[in-house]
Structures are given as C-alpha cells and as structure tokens.
Design a protein around this motif. Structure first.
Motif, PDB file in Angstrom:
ATOM      1  N   TYR A   1       0.847  -1.182   0.000  1.00 29.32           N
ATOM      2  CA  TYR A   1       0.000   0.000   0.000  1.00 29.32           C
ATOM      3  C   TYR A   1       0.890   1.242   0.000  1.00 29.32           C
ATOM      4  N   GLY A   2       0.718   2.094  -1.022  1.00 25.02           N
ATOM      5  CA  GLY A   2       1.589   3.263  -1.119  1.00 25.02           C
ATOM      6  C   GLY A   2       3.033   2.817  -1.262  1.00 25.02           C
ATOM      7  N   ARG A   3       3.872   3.216  -0.314  1.00 24.23           N
ATOM      8  CA  ARG A   3       5.266   2.767  -0.318  1.00 24.23           C
ATOM      9  C   ARG A   3       5.535   1.703   0.731  1.00 24.23           C
ATOM     10  N   VAL A   4       4.471   1.219   1.346  1.00 24.53           N
ATOM     11  CA  VAL A   4       4.626   0.248   2.430  1.00 24.53           C
ATOM     12  C   VAL A   4       4.542  -1.172   1.867  1.00 24.53           C
ATOM     13  N   PRO A   5       5.626  -1.930   1.906  1.00 20.47           N
ATOM     14  CA  PRO A   5       5.588  -3.299   1.386  1.00 20.47           C
ATOM     15  C   PRO A   5       4.841  -4.228   2.330  1.00 20.47           C
TER      16      PRO A   5
ATOM     17  N   MET B   1      -0.904 -10.190   8.313  1.00 17.57           N
ATOM     18  CA  MET B   1       0.243 -10.890   7.735  1.00 17.57           C
ATOM     19  C   MET B   1       0.254 -10.885   6.211  1.00 17.57           C
ATOM     20  N   GLY B   2      -0.825 -10.363   5.554  1.00 16.48           N
ATOM     21  CA  GLY B   2      -0.791 -10.218   4.105  1.00 16.48           C
ATOM     22  C   GLY B   2      -1.772 -11.072   3.341  1.00 16.48           C
ATOM     23  N   LYS B   3      -2.684 -11.761   4.021  1.00 13.85           N
ATOM     24  CA  LYS B   3      -3.607 -12.664   3.320  1.00 13.85           C
ATOM     25  C   LYS B   3      -4.575 -11.892   2.425  1.00 13.85           C
ATOM     26  N   THR B   4      -5.241 -10.885   2.988  1.00 15.22           N
ATOM     27  CA  THR B   4      -6.159 -10.071   2.191  1.00 15.22           C
ATOM     28  C   THR B   4      -5.410  -9.310   1.111  1.00 15.22           C
ATOM     29  N   THR B   5      -4.233  -8.838   1.442  1.00 13.98           N
ATOM     30  CA  THR B   5      -3.414  -8.132   0.449  1.00 13.98           C
ATOM     31  C   THR B   5      -3.122  -9.020  -0.748  1.00 13.98           C
TER      32      THR B   5
ATOM     33  N   ARG C   1      -6.191  -9.175  -2.936  1.00 10.28           N
ATOM     34  CA  ARG C   1      -6.383  -7.897  -3.627  1.00 10.28           C
ATOM     35  C   ARG C   1      -5.368  -7.717  -4.751  1.00 10.28           C
ATOM     36  N   ALA C   2      -4.175  -8.244  -4.567  1.00 11.30           N
ATOM     37  CA  ALA C   2      -3.177  -8.172  -5.636  1.00 11.30           C
ATOM     38  C   ALA C   2      -3.553  -9.087  -6.798  1.00 11.30           C
ATOM     39  N   ILE C   3      -4.109 -10.253  -6.494  1.00 13.74           N
ATOM     40  CA  ILE C   3      -4.509 -11.188  -7.551  1.00 13.74           C
ATOM     41  C   ILE C   3      -5.650 -10.610  -8.382  1.00 13.74           C
ATOM     42  N   ILE C   4      -6.627  -9.970  -7.732  1.00 13.49           N
ATOM     43  CA  ILE C   4      -7.769  -9.427  -8.473  1.00 13.49           C
ATOM     44  C   ILE C   4      -7.430  -8.090  -9.121  1.00 13.49           C
ATOM     45  N   GLY C   5      -6.302  -7.482  -8.747  1.00 16.71           N
ATOM     46  CA  GLY C   5      -5.876  -6.247  -9.408  1.00 16.71           C
ATOM     47  C   GLY C   5      -6.227  -4.973  -8.672  1.00 16.71           C
ATOM     48  N   GLU C   6      -6.700  -5.076  -7.432  1.00 16.72           N
ATOM     49  CA  GLU C   6      -6.967  -3.870  -6.650  1.00 16.72           C
ATOM     50  C   GLU C   6      -5.685  -3.228  -6.149  1.00 16.72           C
ATOM     51  N   LEU C   7      -4.621  -4.014  -6.076  1.00 15.94           N
ATOM     52  CA  LEU C   7      -3.310  -3.500  -5.696  1.00 15.94           C
ATOM     53  C   LEU C   7      -2.320  -3.805  -6.810  1.00 15.94           C
TER      54      LEU C   7
END
Length: 234
Positions: free
Chosen positions: A11-15, A38-42, A45-51
C-alpha cells in the motif's frame, strides 16, 4: 489455473507481500491461514488487481495478468468476495444479483434462477434491501452475486466472519458442489480451521507477507500444527 511467482505488493510505499509464490490447479481449493495483518487479504487484492504488482508475475491459464485492471481480471474468469461483503445495501437482493451478471445482462434472469437453486434461502429475500439482511444472509448474496459472473476461480476473504453456523454449513455445501460440478478453483482466506479443513486440499501458512509453509489438512496432526501457527491453544 493460476500461477504466482515472486509477487511483491503493498500500500503506497509500504511493502506487505514479499516474493510470494504458489500455483493453483483446476478444481483445487487452497486456504490461506495466518494471524491478522500478515498479508492474506493483500494477496487476494493483488490477484484481483486492486493492488499493483511491484515485482513478480501473476498468470492464469498461461496468460499474464500483469497490467490488467480488475475488470480485465474478472473477464479472465476471476471472482472476488471481499471481507465485509460490499453489497449495494440500498438495492434489493435481486438487483444485487443482477449487478453480478454484468458480463451477460441478457442472460441475467436465467443466471439468477441458477443462483436461487444453489441458495434456496434467497428465494424469499429477493425483494428485500440487502442492507436489511442478517450478516449470514448478506454473505450468501455476496457469494451468489460473484458466481453470477461465471468465474472459474473464486477468491473468498473470511466468509464465515460473524455469521451463524447453519449458513457456514450452506457455504461449505455449495463450494463442494461447485468444485465437483463446475471444477471451480478457490482461494480461501479463513481463520476458522474447521471450515478450511472441510474444503481445502492444502493450506498455505502466511507470515509477514510470505508463504512460510504448506499444511496438508489430511495429514496427522495438521489441525494442531495450524492452531500452533496462529497461536490457538488446544
């Protein structure tokens, strides 16, 4: 079906995600287990393209999804049921389901009837505003709306959160049925270990944005291993 290689995002510049990699086969269900944050929702969201994908690659059926927006990934057959449902709460159940038919509005009536056959509890709720439903009923609408888009891969984020056991059982039955009848693939984020174990072929343990181990639900001692990983006693 899906391959993730060296995926980093945040998110932003935060890995948050740090070099995540795994593959998913046709008709397979993978669970994601880990403590909050721990990054599960992230990852979903990355797979669906929201991130954005900062590095690495996401591909489906051999075709790269990098650079595709959420609409493009939905067209590629990925459905997403986010945590919190995100229904159109002022619209009726039927109107929400119709919105899920965006890829084929002409076939919406037939598709909605298919969903009602899968989720008979919704038949009596079609004319009610979705915001007036119980949490469990809203979860069924959110899942049905996602399935209206005919995905062959569904991403589910905490589907049992705050809902009654009877509806949890309905969700399990529907997902097992869809895996058998439609060869549906599933990636499931869930803290309820019993729910994960009832559906998943394997579970990926996620810690600090990385996949740190794979747990086989059928293996002896797997439940205790999972509980220890997320800090549950007994």
């Amino acid at each position: 079906m899906l391959e993730v290689k060296g995926l980093s995002s945040g998110y932003g510049r935060v890995p948050v995600l740090r070099g995540v990699g795994f593959s998913l086969s046709d008709g397979e269900c993978i669970g994601l287990l880990g403590r909050n944050g721990m990054g599960k929702t992230t990852l979903l969201r990355a797979i669906i393209g929201e991130l954005p994908t900062w590095s690495g690659e996401i591909s489906k059926s051999g075709q790269s999804l990098n650079g595709r927006n959420t609409q493009g990934r939905a067209k590629a057959g990925i459905g997403y049921v986010p945590q919190g449902k995100q229904l159109f709460k002022l619209l009726t159940v039927q109107e929400n389901l119709r919105m899920g038919c965006v890829k084929n509005f002409r076939g919406a009536d037939a598709k909605i009837q298919q969903m009602l056959a899968l989720f008979p509890r919704l038949v009596q709720l079609l004319d009610r505003q979705s915001g007036m439903l119980s949490g469990g009923e809203q979860q069924l609408v959110a899942l049905a709306r996602c399935l209206c888009g005919d995905p062959d891969l569904v991403l589910l984020d905490e589907p049992t959160e705050g809902i009654q056991p009877s509806i949890c059982d309905e969700i399990i039955d529907v997902l097992i049925r869809l895996r058998k009848e439609r060869n549906l693939s599933i990636i499931l984020v869930e803290q309820d270990i019993d729910f994960l174990w009832s559906i998943c072929d394997r579970v990926l343990a996620v810690d600090k944005g990385s996949v740190v181990r794979t747990i086989d639900p059928k293996a002896h001692g797997s439940t205790e291993e999972a509980k220890a990983f997320i800090g549950i006693e007994g």
